[in-house]
Design a protein around this motif. Structure first.
Motif, PDB file in Angstrom:
ATOM      1  N   ARG A  29       0.834  -1.212   0.000  1.00 32.77           N
ATOM      2  CA  ARG A  29       0.000   0.000   0.000  1.00 32.77           C
ATOM      3  C   ARG A  29       0.870   1.264   0.000  1.00 32.77           C
ATOM      4  O   ARG A  29       0.640   2.203  -0.761  1.00 32.77           O
ATOM      5  N   GLU A  33       1.159   4.224  -2.766  1.00 32.67           N
ATOM      6  CA  GLU A  33       0.925   5.633  -2.392  1.00 32.67           C
ATOM      7  C   GLU A  33       2.098   6.526  -2.792  1.00 32.67           C
ATOM      8  O   GLU A  33       1.957   7.740  -2.843  1.00 32.67           O
ATOM      9  N   MET A  51      -6.962  -5.992  -0.195  1.00 32.64           N
ATOM     10  CA  MET A  51      -5.856  -5.025  -0.293  1.00 32.64           C
ATOM     11  C   MET A  51      -5.890  -4.291  -1.636  1.00 32.64           C
ATOM     12  O   MET A  51      -5.603  -3.092  -1.697  1.00 32.64           O
ATOM     13  N   ILE A  55      -5.859  -0.238  -2.060  1.00 31.92           N
ATOM     14  CA  ILE A  55      -4.869   0.481  -2.873  1.00 31.92           C
ATOM     15  C   ILE A  55      -5.565   1.297  -3.965  1.00 31.92           C
ATOM     16  O   ILE A  55      -5.248   2.475  -4.181  1.00 31.92           O
ATOM     17  N   CYS A  62      -3.028  -1.678  -8.819  1.00 38.21           N
ATOM     18  CA  CYS A  62      -2.703  -2.947  -8.151  1.00 38.21           C
ATOM     19  C   CYS A  62      -3.199  -4.126  -8.968  1.00 38.21           C
ATOM     20  O   CYS A  62      -4.317  -4.105  -9.490  1.00 38.21           O
TER      21      CYS A  62
END
Ligand code: HXC
Length: 259
Positions: A29, A33, A51, A55, A62
């Motif tokens: 993550r 970012e 997840m 993201i 992702c």
């Protein structure tokens, strides 16, 4: 709180094992970012999917793909699919790990072997399968280790042996693959709150005792590991190779075990 420039990993592609949850989920993550495209892999699609949504909800890119790091063919396929999707791989993070508490005299050969297979052989499998891509990108590897084997940790003989092997892989590959421009480093986290490892390993009634033994008097946060990973995988660390960075608040130096 972000401590690095927003786009420190802009245009990088990271392949993260164990990337659905815990420390390596946080690393995936955090990399997204900071501008990286991330591929996450583990055994359970439900963890990866959760997840991936986190993201993407923050504007990241992702790709989630199931693979078991013990299975070389599955890992090779996940890497090939990542390259198909994102065009390359710059960073490999080996975070997939197995753990449970067990006294040495009660541990079966298979129980010892399963953790070595996931942690050590799994790390080798991913590094080996990603080698050609990392050679092309002059990329890098980050292996998630532990401090358990620096002294001795009861009920963790299997994990201690496995992580000692991971550290050997970090050192060996840093020497063998440095000539290709591939940097290989590791992080050895101490007790990190809100992780599967802590939930499995540390009974609630022992938490306070352990916290007091940590020189910085607090447990680590997943963000502490994310920041170390961002540093090691950024150009700020371009001459760092073959190092396993301990991120444990000074805990292992006190000579006290987790348990
Ligand atoms: C004793 C156990 C056991 C336990 C499994 N085994 N759990 N032995 N106590 N609690 C033995 C089994 O009896 C069997 O041996 C062998 O291990 C394989 O078990 P399986 O369940 O068939 O294996 P598998 O399904 O492949 O699962 C492997 C697993 C996995 C390691 C148990 O489920 C797992 O790791 N899950 C947790 C993931 C996790 O916690 N990740 C975070 C790691 S934290 P026999 O002889 O019976 O066949 C971390 C941090 C380290 O790594 C540092 C912390 C400070």
């Amino acid at each position: 709180m972000k401590v690095f420039a927003d786009k420190i990993l802009q245009d990088k592609v990271a392949f993260v094992t164990g990337g659905g949850t815990g420390i390596t989920g946080g690393i995936a993550r955090a990399f997204a970012e900071h501008g990286a495209k991330v591929a996450i892999t583990s055994r359970k699609m439900e963890n990866l999917e959760a997840m991936r949504q986190v993201i993407e909800s923050k504007g990241g890119e992702c790709f989630a793909i199931v693979s078991d790091v013990r299975d070389y063919e599955a890992v090779s396929n996940a890497i090939a699919e990542t390259v198909k999707r994102f065009g390359k791989i710059d960073i490999v993070v080996n975070g997939a790990a197995g753990n449970f508490l067990c006294k040495a005299e009660e541990l079966s050969s298979n129980g010892f072997g399963v953790v070595v297979d996931i942690d050590t052989k799994g790390t080798f499998n991913v590094c080996r399968a990603a080698f050609e891509e990392l050679k092309k990108s002059k990329g890098q590897i980050l292996n998630i280790s532990a401090t358990l084997h620096y002294l001795a940790t009861p009920m963790q003989i299997h994990v201690s042996a496995a992580k000692a092997g991971v550290d050997a892989i970090t050192r060996n590959l840093s020497v063998e693959w440095g000539r290709y421009g591939i940097r290989v480093n590791g992080i050895a986290p101490g007790p990190i709150e809100d992780t599967e490892g802590m939930r499995r390993l540390l009974p609630e009634n022992m938490k306070e005792k352990l916290r007091e033994r940590i020189p910085l008097q607090r447990f680590g946060k997943i963000s502490d590991i994310e920041n170390a990973a961002l540093f090691l995988c950024s150009d700020a660390a371009s001459y760092i190779n073959g190092v396993t960075l301990v991120v444990d608040g000074g805990h292992w130096l006190t000579g006290t075990s987790f348990f």
